[in-house]
Scaffold this active site. Structure first.
Site, PDB file in Angstrom:
ATOM      1  N   TYR A 103     -61.464  43.055  25.471  1.00  0.00           N
ATOM      2  CA  TYR A 103     -60.552  44.034  26.062  1.00  0.00           C
ATOM      3  C   TYR A 103     -61.233  45.382  26.293  1.00  0.00           C
ATOM      4  CZ  TYR A 103     -56.470  41.053  25.821  1.00  0.00           C
ATOM      5  OH  TYR A 103     -55.575  40.038  26.041  1.00  0.00           O
ATOM      6  N   TYR A 139     -46.483  38.231  25.340  1.00  0.00           N
ATOM      7  CA  TYR A 139     -47.916  38.005  25.140  1.00  0.00           C
ATOM      8  C   TYR A 139     -48.060  36.965  24.032  1.00  0.00           C
ATOM      9  CZ  TYR A 139     -52.760  38.364  23.810  1.00  0.00           C
ATOM     10  OH  TYR A 139     -54.056  38.050  23.511  1.00  0.00           O
ATOM     11  N   ASP A 143     -42.955  32.342  17.927  1.00  0.00           N
ATOM     12  CA  ASP A 143     -44.322  32.830  17.772  1.00  0.00           C
ATOM     13  C   ASP A 143     -44.325  33.975  16.757  1.00  0.00           C
ATOM     14  OD1 ASP A 143     -46.804  33.991  17.944  1.00  0.00           O
ATOM     15  OD2 ASP A 143     -46.823  34.180  20.119  1.00  0.00           O
ATOM     16  N   LYS A 154     -53.177  35.728  12.588  1.00  0.00           N
ATOM     17  CA  LYS A 154     -53.352  37.124  12.189  1.00  0.00           C
ATOM     18  C   LYS A 154     -53.329  37.301  10.664  1.00  0.00           C
ATOM     19  CE  LYS A 154     -52.252  39.472  16.480  1.00  0.00           C
ATOM     20  NZ  LYS A 154     -53.638  39.869  16.783  1.00  0.00           N
TER      21      LYS A 154
END
Length: 425
Positions: free
Chosen positions: A16, A143, A235, A264
């Site tokens: 990114y 996302y 999610d 994560k």
């Protein structure tokens, strides 16, 4: 002799990051608790938990000890046809914390792959069941990751534009709120006969700009999908493991998803790992004497014993009363500071869910990842010893749970100073 920053520039392509215009990367040599230290010894509070993964702080000694012990026992084994204690124990412990219908755990590498697995489960569930359903629904501005399936169910944007014609078709619906529920439910009902599943980020849409919605409306939406035979993929890659103030966003909801995705904070930020859990009904649709009904998905490092061990250690720490007190403390202090932020003329749309606090910088520009204010905000905090990586002009705090009250106050004071700085021009 080149320093670490110069060596990085010579060989690394960062995520990114527009490498043509980006500033030099900061060389980090070690971490401890809420702090990261650069090669000059300067320390920074990691106010974003290093892309939202570091639950308990950096280099946590208990996780390090457990991983070190496992490293001397078993570091890797093929997971097709074999198993091991850390994988079985992690699945047992995680499923015990999830909604009661979650019965099986499928291991993968990261959040994107956890989503890929979930989508493949739903699509092949329909295929194995003889269904002709083809449509998939997702929230607008979603996302879910950067692999092709995950991109397909993510909002169309500059990020996905180069791949647009290669992404599969998805029906995007608005996240629920009190004003749009009637229209959303009507939209779902009209597509029910053709729709396999809905995938959604519960309560907080992270990369979309920390957009938030209420559990009441989400539960109502989930109930409607359940009534019409639409599978639910929840999610929780970002929201899982305490970020929303409870162990999982699922703990706020009255309805149960069919499939859940995790990554994560799963390993406390120590190692990459993904898990996709599912109901018995989903799993049973793949049970057959016919080998063609198998879920053909896997990774070389599926259920890596070291990552499983890190996750087990992180989960033990998460369930400690001390950690739960810390989560409550962060949640309560964020809520009080949110009221202070609301009175500042440059803080717009102040919002909070658990340990996640977000607001928009009022600068005359629409909220955007590509806002010109992003770099200015980032640098203003960096010189104050704070890592805050804004989503354009959207600022947020997602601190590690080990942060102390005085360090939170330090963050709050500096936030107000930075806002005053922008107000002054």
């Amino acid at each position: 002799m080149l320093n670490l920053q110069q060596r990085d520039t010579a060989v690394i392509w960062h995520p990114y990051t527009q490498m043509k215009t980006a500033g030099k990367s900061i060389p980090i040599t070690r971490g401890k608790g809420v702090y990261l230290y650069d090669e000059d010894g300067r320390k920074y509070i990691d106010a974003v938990s290093s892309w939202w993964v570091t639950l308990h702080g950096h280099a946590h000694p208990y996780i390090a000890q457990r991983v070190s012990e496992q490293l001397h026992t078993l570091e890797q084994v093929i997971f097709a046809g074999f198993t091991h204690e850390p994988a079985v124990k992690l699945a047992e412990n995680l499923l015990a914390l999830l909604p009661g219908n979650q019965k099986k755990a499928f291991y993968s590498d990261n959040g994107s792959t956890a989503v890929e697995v979930a989508l493949k489960m739903c699509i092949q569930y329909a295929f194995n069941s003889g269904s002709r359903k083809k449509k998939i629904m997702a929230f607008r501005n979603a996302y879910h990751g950067d692999t092709f399936g995950a991109m397909s169910v993510s909002g169309r944007s500059t990020w996905t534009e180069p791949f647009g014609e290669m992404l599969f078709e998805v029906v995007f619906i608005d996240p629920p709120n009190p004003g749009n529920m009637k229209d959303i439910l009507s939209q779902i009902e009209s597509m029910a006969n053709d729709t396999i599943c809905l995938i959604y980020e519960p309560l907080v849409q992270g990369a979309a700009g920390m957009l938030m919605h209420n559990p009441e409306e989400l539960s109502q939406l989930m109930k409607c999908c359940r009534m019409h035979g639409i599978l639910l993929i929840q999610d929780e890659v970002f929201t899982g493991f305490g970020r929303t103030g409870k162990l999982f966003a699922a703990d706020y909801l009255t309805e149960k998803p069919d499939i859940m995705c995790f990554s994560k904070g799963l390993t406390g930020g120590t190692m990459p790992m993904g898990i996709t859990s599912c109901s018995e009904d989903i799993f049973n649709a793949f049970l057959s004497e016919d080998q063609h009904r198998t879920l053909f998905h896997g990774h070389s490092f599926t259920a890596n014993p070291l990552a499983c061990t890190a996750a087990l250690a992180s989960m033990e720490l998460l369930l400690l009363e001390e950690t739960q007190r810390q989560i409550r403390m962060i949640t309560e202090k964020h809520a009080r500071f949110a009221e202070v932020l609301k009175s500042h003329p440059l803080a717009e749309e102040v919002r909070q869910t658990g340990t996640v606090l977000a607001w928009n910088l009022a600068s005359g520009q629409a909220a955007s990842y590509f806002s010109n204010d992003r770099q200015k905000i980032y640098e203003a905090f960096l010189v104050r010893g704070i890592i805050m990586r804004p989503l354009g002009n959207i600022m947020y705090l997602v601190p590690p749970y080990c942060i102390t009250e005085d360090k939170l106050e330090f963050l709050y004071r500096n936030i107000l100073e930075v806002l005053d700085l922008f107000q002054g021009g």
